[in-house]
Design an enzyme around this catalytic site. Structure first.
Site, PDB file in Angstrom:
ATOM      1  N   ASP A 172      -9.287  47.062 -43.662  1.00  0.00           N
ATOM      2  CA  ASP A 172      -9.693  46.210 -44.787  1.00  0.00           C
ATOM      3  C   ASP A 172      -8.742  46.333 -45.967  1.00  0.00           C
ATOM      4  OD1 ASP A 172     -11.931  45.411 -43.403  1.00  0.00           O
ATOM      5  OD2 ASP A 172     -13.331  45.859 -45.019  1.00  0.00           O
ATOM      6  N   ASN A 190     -23.455  30.132 -48.080  1.00  0.00           N
ATOM      7  CA  ASN A 190     -24.809  29.603 -47.846  1.00  0.00           C
ATOM      8  C   ASN A 190     -25.714  29.558 -49.071  1.00  0.00           C
ATOM      9  OD1 ASN A 190     -24.588  29.333 -44.852  1.00  0.00           O
ATOM     10  ND2 ASN A 190     -24.236  31.545 -45.003  1.00  0.00           N
TER      11      ASN A 190
END
Length: 398
Positions: A146, A335
């Site tokens: 990451d 979302n």
């Protein structure tokens, strides 16, 4: 037939996705949860079907055996040797890993040593790597970090304003996280805008249970909100994000339940953020339900969340001296149209304007108006695909 598994292993979970490569076709995906606990759950999705089992899975090695056996049992593969590579998401690569690497004994040892930078993540990743190496010793295992994408940050950006000996002796600095996601959505944004990534200035907002914002200059990370650990940055689902560090010793003195710094950090990681302020949930859907009910704690948590994200995005406009596009991604970023609306509502001075209908119903793609000087995009992140691509690139180099 070359197949690659992308793995995201946590302390008690193992999320996976199986690809046909180089076609990049998803053959199956799933998750094993509650590893080491009673009533572990294994979920497999393939060919429009969903299979779920309740099992007792004691460790990651057992979880990997169950995963591989399920692939054969459900007819997804005929034999283990169809799998030619495994890619592992690792949160913290420190300064040691500036790019993805093929796993060997030394790499695995270094990942375990770097657990101090990501105590909630690296130990689980190491356990997953060991399990696959034990069971499938002849296939290529690759680690994708990451932090690697953020190693392009300048020294004046990644150093903290404390005596430099803490960096030279203990490597205390900003490392960032979610780099694989930020890298992927920046590449996809360039395709969507029809411009070379090397010409773009982008702000990418990964807003899920964890939240990080990155300033991307010509394809490189030049600043990011997560720091020495993923606790830094804006408010998150269960993490506080940035706070005054003097609060830590103060709370130890005042609260008998917080005996030391580790207790406070645990509270900041697991009991803060949306969940801690609202007393309801870390899930934005539950917070929005609280808004509808005029729950004052839900309203407060939501307002803090929006405020912190707006401030972070605003400072990266300064870092980049303007931006071509703002990209929303991850669970909430993709979302939660109300959240996007309220974040952009506080940034219109920068020349951003979103189409309300596209924001609510468009879901993916450009949601800004034609007149918007800064484009606003919603892009689904695909860290697993990035991992599979790196396995494909590196599997013949070991």
């Amino acid at each position: 037939m070359s197949k690659t598994i992308a793995i995201n292993a946590g302390s008690s979970s193992l999320k996976w996705q199986l690809y046909q490569m180089p076609e990049e076709e998803v053959l199956a995906q799933g998750i094993i949860e509650r590893i080491g606990l009673k009533d572990s759950i294994s979920t497999v999705k393939y060919d429009g079907k969903k299979e779920e089992q309740i099992l007792d899975i004691h460790d990651h090695t057992e979880a990997v055996k169950i995963l591989l056996n399920d692939l054969i049992h459900f007819g997804i593969i005929a034999a283990y040797d169809e799998i030619t590579g495994v890619g592992h998401r690792v949160v913290a690569g420190g300064e040691l890993f500036k790019e993805s690497v093929v796993v060997n004994d030394k790499v695995l040892e270094q990942i375990e040593e770097l657990s101090v930078l990501a105590p909630l993540h690296n130990p689980g990743a190491a356990a997953g790597i060991r399990a696959f190496r034990d069971i499938l010793p002849d296939i290529t295992s690759v680690c994708v970090f990451d932090t690697s994408f953020h190693t392009s940050m300048a020294k004046h950006t990644y150093l903290y304003p404390i005596p430099q000996k803490y960096y030279t002796d203990y490597k205390v600095r900003k490392y960032g996280a979610h780099g694989t996601s930020h890298k992927y959505v920046a590449q996809e944004a360039a395709k969507m805008l029809g411009r070379p990534l090397e010409e773009l200035k982008l702000i990418t907002a990964h807003i899920g249970n964890g939240v990080s914002i990155t300033a991307n200059y010509h394809g490189k990370s030049v600043d990011t909100s997560m720091g020495f650990t993923p606790l830094a940055g804006p408010m998150m689902g269960t993490r506080s994000g940035d706070i005054d560090p003097a609060i830590i010793p103060y709370l130890i003195e005042q609260d008998p339940e917080l005996k030391d710094a580790a207790d406070v950090v645990n509270m900041l990681n697991k009991k803060s953020g949306l969940s801690g302020v609202s007393g309801i949930s870390s899930d934005m859907r539950d917070i929005e339900a609280g808004l509808q009910e005029d729950n004052p704690d839900a309203v407060l948590a939501y307002n803090i969340f929006i405020d912190r994200i707006k401030k972070c995005i605003g400072q990266y406009f300064a870092v980049l001296n303007g931006a071509d596009a703002l990209v929303f991604t991850a669970g909430m970023g993709e979302n939660a149209p109300l959240m996007r609306q309220d974040v952009i509502g506080g940034l219109t001075w920068f020349g951003m304007d979103i189409d309300p209908e596209k924001n609510v119903f468009g879901y993916r793609g450009e949601i800004s108006t034609p007149e918007s000087k800064v484009k606003v995009l919603v892009i689904s992140t695909d860290e697993e695909l990035c991992i599979a691509r790196d396995v494909e690139r590196l599997k013949n180099t070991k």
